[in-house]
Design a protein around this motif. Structure first.
Motif, PDB file in Angstrom:
ATOM      1  N   GLN A 176       0.776  -1.061   0.139  1.00 26.26           N
ATOM      2  CA  GLN A 176      -0.084  -0.131  -0.031  1.00 26.26           C
ATOM      3  C   GLN A 176       0.824   1.447   0.053  1.00 26.26           C
ATOM      4  N   ALA A 177       2.003   1.000   0.436  1.00 23.62           N
ATOM      5  CA  ALA A 177       2.925   2.367   0.528  1.00 23.62           C
ATOM      6  C   ALA A 177       3.026   3.188  -0.813  1.00 23.62           C
ATOM      7  N   ARG A 178       2.862   2.493  -1.704  1.00 26.82           N
ATOM      8  CA  ARG A 178       2.793   3.578  -3.148  1.00 26.82           C
ATOM      9  C   ARG A 178       1.823   4.482  -3.307  1.00 26.82           C
ATOM     10  N   LEU A 179       0.944   4.492  -2.382  1.00 26.87           N
ATOM     11  CA  LEU A 179      -0.221   5.545  -2.187  1.00 26.87           C
ATOM     12  C   LEU A 179       0.296   6.793  -1.411  1.00 26.87           C
ATOM     13  N   ALA A 180       1.576   6.513  -0.981  1.00 30.04           N
ATOM     14  CA  ALA A 180       2.056   7.862  -0.171  1.00 30.04           C
ATOM     15  C   ALA A 180       3.110   8.321  -0.722  1.00 30.04           C
ATOM     16  N   VAL A 201       5.902   6.652   6.084  1.00 34.96           N
ATOM     17  CA  VAL A 201       5.380   5.593   5.218  1.00 34.96           C
ATOM     18  C   VAL A 201       6.709   5.341   4.014  1.00 34.96           C
TER      19      VAL A 201
ATOM     20  N   LEU B 405      -2.660   4.635   4.760  1.00 38.44           N
ATOM     21  CA  LEU B 405      -2.653   3.544   3.426  1.00 38.44           C
ATOM     22  C   LEU B 405      -4.094   2.911   3.353  1.00 38.44           C
ATOM     23  N   ALA B 406      -4.641   2.491   4.409  1.00 32.88           N
ATOM     24  CA  ALA B 406      -5.865   1.921   4.286  1.00 32.88           C
ATOM     25  C   ALA B 406      -6.958   3.016   3.799  1.00 32.88           C
ATOM     26  N   LYS B 408      -6.378   5.634   1.891  1.00 32.23           N
ATOM     27  CA  LYS B 408      -6.097   5.916   0.455  1.00 32.23           C
ATOM     28  C   LYS B 408      -6.829   4.850  -0.431  1.00 32.23           C
ATOM     29  N   GLN B 409      -6.283   3.808   0.301  1.00 30.51           N
ATOM     30  CA  GLN B 409      -6.707   2.377  -0.687  1.00 30.51           C
ATOM     31  C   GLN B 409      -8.318   2.326  -0.951  1.00 30.51           C
ATOM     32  N   LEU B 486      -6.808  11.574  -3.586  1.00 37.47           N
ATOM     33  CA  LEU B 486      -5.283  11.053  -2.782  1.00 37.47           C
ATOM     34  C   LEU B 486      -4.440  12.261  -2.382  1.00 37.47           C
TER      35      LEU B 486
END
Lengths: 380, 493
Positions: A176-180, A201, B405-406, B408-409, B486
């Motif tokens: 998930q870290a790609r979202l940060a 992150v 992260l949760a 955003k996902q 995002l």
């Protein structure tokens, strides 16, 4: 308080000599594992003064009987659920620090854990965890994942205000870290917090390695998973603190079964933690400490449980721990007006031991807001 | 006067307000007589309208923003705090009461069935409340749901300890009944609510051994707040609450006079043979109680740090209004601080804000809300199960490395018309935890029509502040929405 602001403060106070230069090596690779017993563990039924007649008097129904006890000295015994830790007691790697508490104890979960987490006085309100202040003065080693990692709780507790991670599943985290993303925006308040977390992150994900396969078998269940995650983080990179949480200790009703179950999970988890850290060759550089917001009242209540109390014994374990007893046994003859135990070891002395002896750091007085005498439960 | 009536008629001709016309007329009249039209009386514009709707309800649907943009701040607050009928979007689930410990008397398979039934009922209950929030038909109803959640986080009980879905539902209905009503009535009622009695162990408090947990929490968490009472006050109050009990067979409050300590007590400087209700009245009489509640409302609606002087002022107004909730909300929502630029984007969105707010702003909702309920739990806000007596801490605590992260996902999932194949094998329990496929049919083109192809307007509709990462010029469509959702600023309101 951000690390930057604290360091600025330190410089202003003429304490800049305390900031270590990067060549400073002693104590630098050492890991602290804090294990939070959330809810207030009943210390009196954990390390039991079974010969004290007042013990059975105060707890006619809850007092543990000989078959439920593991003797460690002539006067004290451990709850039998802690059997997995007996080898450590015998090899001198387990220390029991008795009657840990603080003056003017607070009986509210939230306030008392806040006092422990921030390392404050009972009448003082601090914003940051004590470890945030301690870690601000530590050199960052190469390959550092984060200052600390919290597993098993979404709260940072003693790590609040530091560059710490909350982690539950390392693989999922890395995916998930790609979202940060990192950003250079200068701002404060809520947005600053979000940006800081994003940055943590990105950094941690770039450092986290997940390919270590342990031989050690971790116990099934929630706490076993927490221990396993913590060990995978330790295998992965440099981190100064791991904070593990095991909850459910607030046993106002029907304490016996609940506490036995929790102490079993604790002991099995810590046993596995030791085995895994030995595999990594890190047990010598690890100190494990338990803590809790308070102990519980010696006199049992009408619901086969106990109410909020004050001081309690805690454990120290590690490759460099000097096993044995520290502090004074529970003074059942000197209960206060609320029927609660006095303390003999201020919890800040335990923290001072970590700062001064474990990490060989100066500045303990500033971090803890006063001089607290370190205890002697470390060999070196 | 004629001029004003023309203005009033002109507004009616616009077909906007069907009520409050006379109020508008008088308000304008008064303002003109006073000689100046203050910020409070001028049409607020889109930025203020978005801020107002997002803070008081969930999200800010563009048509509603346009409507409120034409109102003044005072008109908006008046419209919001109007007394509304007590309707629901959907009837609450019909549940039978079962003794919380009923499971214990059964054998293994029956016990499993009972646990399964509780779990299913629990999901149904969460879905119902979520849908009340999602489909609240007016800003007033959205505020009512927000306040119900606020009180749920104040008068905390958790299904995990109460172990009865029916009792949790009853408590929720009670909170909603008084959410925008009277705090004193609410306090008296909820203190005897069966779920609360179970949760705070107040049900077995007897003269010989008063349970202090209940008395402590009533003072620390419900009324005065920490530091405004002594341990002795707690002990004495505990004696007053003895006799408050819970009839296990019927699931109702029961007064047991034989368990009550009718002796003299001294609490906060008052002495008398108080019972529980009288102790509550003593607590309500303290200015600190009003201030404690107002402080919490400030952190709910305005910013993380309450202004002490304002809290005292609004606390006094709250007590003058005999603890009518609107008597606190009105001055709060009309305060300078509520509208201040430095307090825009100053609050972190709760999981409910994030998920429900996003769905409402984008004017879409999933056919199956179970994945959203599961999402709320993953993000740390499991309705009907706050983590402990103090409730969800909120604010920055919603955001840590795991939850960010949760969050955003989840937003990403929401924007996909259909859920893509998950990366790697998904464990069966994880699939169950996610509540199944999240299917949202979001018509992005239709939604973007509100903004006449202007990316800046889209940004202003979605974000409380300028984005941290400005989207590339020329980016439009779903890509623009995704980029904005995002952005770190989207986590704030």
């Amino acid at each position: 308080m951000e690390r930057r602001k604290f360091l600025q403060g330190v410089t202003c106070l003429g304490l800049s000599h305390l900031i270590p230069d990067l060549a400073y090596a002693t104590g630098s690779g050492r890991l602290l594992v804090l294990v939070e017993l959330k809810g207030g563990n009943d210390g009196l039924n954990t390390v039991v003064p079974y010969r004290d007649p007042r013990y059975a008097e105060l707890r006619p129904r809850l007092a543990l009987k000989p078959g439920e006890l593991l003797n460690i000295t002539d006067n004290l015994a451990l709850h039998s659920a802690l059997q997995p830790l007996m080898p450590l007691w015998q090899s001198g790697e387990l220390a029991v620090i008795q009657s840990v508490g603080y003056p003017q104890p607070n009986l509210s979960h939230f306030r008392s854990i806040e006092i422990w987490d921030t390392g404050s006085r009972s009448d003082q309100y601090l914003a940051d965890g004590w470890l945030a202040r301690a870690l601000a003065l530590r050199a960052k080693l190469p390959g550092t994942l984060a200052d600390g990692v919290a597993v098993g709780s979404s709260e940072l507790g003693p790590l609040a205000g530091s560059r710490a991670l909350v982690l539950s599943d390392p693989e999922q985290f890395r995916r998930q870290a790609r979202l940060a993303s990192n950003s250079n925006a200068m701002t404060n308040g809520a947005l600053a917090h979000v940006l800081q977390v994003e940055s943590n992150v990105v950094h941690a994900a770039s450092q986290l390695q997940l390919n270590h396969a342990f031989q050690t078998e971790f116990p099934k269940g929630g706490f076993g998973d927490v221990v396993k995650t913590a060990c995978r983080v330790a295998a992965s990179g440099n981190v100064s603190v791991l904070r593990l949480t095991l909850g459910g200790f607030d046993t106002h009703q029907n304490q016996v079964g609940t506490q036995a179950n929790l102490l079993k999970q604790l002991a099995e988890g810590l046993h596995a933690l030791r085995a895994a850290l030995l595999e990594l060759g890190r047990w010598q550089d690890t100190l494990v400490l338990t803590y809790s917001e308070f102990g519980r009242r010696p006199r049992e209540n009408q619901s086969n449980g106990t109410d909020h109390g004050t001081s309690a014994p805690h454990f120290a374990m590690g490759g460099r721990v000097k096993g044995g007893l520290f502090g004074a046994p529970p003074a059942l003859d000197r209960l206060d007006g609320n029927g609660n135990l006095p303390f003999s070891v201020d919890f800040r002395s335990v923290y001072a031991t970590v700062i001064e002896r474990w990490w060989a750091q100066a500045g303990s007085g500033e971090i803890l807001g006063g001089r607290f005498k370190p205890l002697e439960f470390l060999r070196s | 006067m004629h001029h004003l009536l023309t203005v009033a008629a002109g507004i009616e001709g616009g077909g906007m307000f069907s009520f409050g016309l006379i109020r508008v007329g008088f308000a304008l009249c008064f303002a003109l007589l006073v000689g100046s039209v203050s910020a409070v009386a001028a049409p607020m514009g889109e930025a203020d309208a978005r801020h107002f709707l997002e803070r008081t309800g969930f999200g800010a649907p563009p048509p509603l923003v346009a409507q409120f943009a034409r109102l003044s701040r005072e008109q908006a607050v008046d419209r919001l705090l109007v007394r509304d009928s007590a309707g629901f979007h959907a009837a609450p689930p019909s549940l039978d009461y079962q003794r919380p410990s009923a499971g214990r008397d059964l054998d293994e398979s029956a016990r499993k069935a009972f646990a399964m039934q509780q779990r299913e009922q629990g999901m149904a209950l969460r879905q119902w409340w979520l849908e009340e929030m999602l489909h609240a038909s007016t800003p007033t109803r959205a505020l009512r749901e927000r306040m119900t959640l606020f009180w749920h986080n104040h008068f905390v009980s958790s299904q995990q300890k109460v172990k009865s879905v029916k009792l949790m539902l009853d408590q929720n209905l009670l909170l909603r009944r008084h959410a925008l009503g009277n705090f004193s009535v609410l306090l008296h009622s909820v203190s005897k609510d069966p779920a609360m009695l179970i949760y705070l162990d107040g049900a077995n408090s007897r003269k010989a051994s008063p349970n202090e947990n209940f008395a402590r929490e009533v003072m620390e968490l419900f009324t005065l707040g920490e530091g405004n009472y002594s341990e002795q006050d707690v002990k004495e109050a505990a004696r007053a609450f003895t006799g408050w009990s819970f009839e296990r067979e019927t699931g109702t409050y029961l007064w047991r006079p034989g368990m009550h300590d009718g002796g003299e007590k001294s609490i906060l400087g008052r002495t008398g043979s108080f019972d529980g209700d009288q102790v509550l009245d003593i607590l309500l009489a303290q200015p600190k109680t009003a201030e404690f509640i107002v402080g919490k409302l400030w952190r709910e609606f305005i910013s993380p740090t309450a202004d002490a002087t304002e809290v005292r002022r609004i606390g006094a107004a709250f007590r003058s209004a005999a603890y009518e909730v609107t008597g606190a909300l009105r001055p709060l929502l009309l305060s300078k601080a509520f509208w201040a630029p430095e307090n825009r984007g100053a609050l972190v969105k709760s999981p409910v804000d994030l998920l429900v707010g996003t769905l409402r702003t984008l004017e879409t909702s999933p056919a199956n809300t179970l994945p959203v309920v599961a999402g709320l739990r993953q993000l740390g806000q499991d309705l009907f199960a706050p983590p402990n007596v103090k409730g969800w801490p909120g604010g920055s605590a919603w955001i840590n490395t795991h939850s960010l992260l949760a969050r955003k996902q989840f937003l990403e999932r929401l924007l996909r018309a259909e859920e893509m194949a998950p990366m790697g094998p998904m464990r069966e329990d994880r699939r169950r935890d996610r509540g199944g496929r999240l299917e949202v049919h979001f018509d992005s083109l239709n939604w973007l029509n509100h903004f006449a192809q202007d990316p800046l307007r889209v940004s202003k509709a979605l974000l409380a502040l300028a984005p941290v990462e400005a989207p590339p010029t020329g980016l439009m469509g779903l890509g623009l929405i995704r980029t904005l959702l995002l952005d770190p600023v989207y986590q704030l309101k």
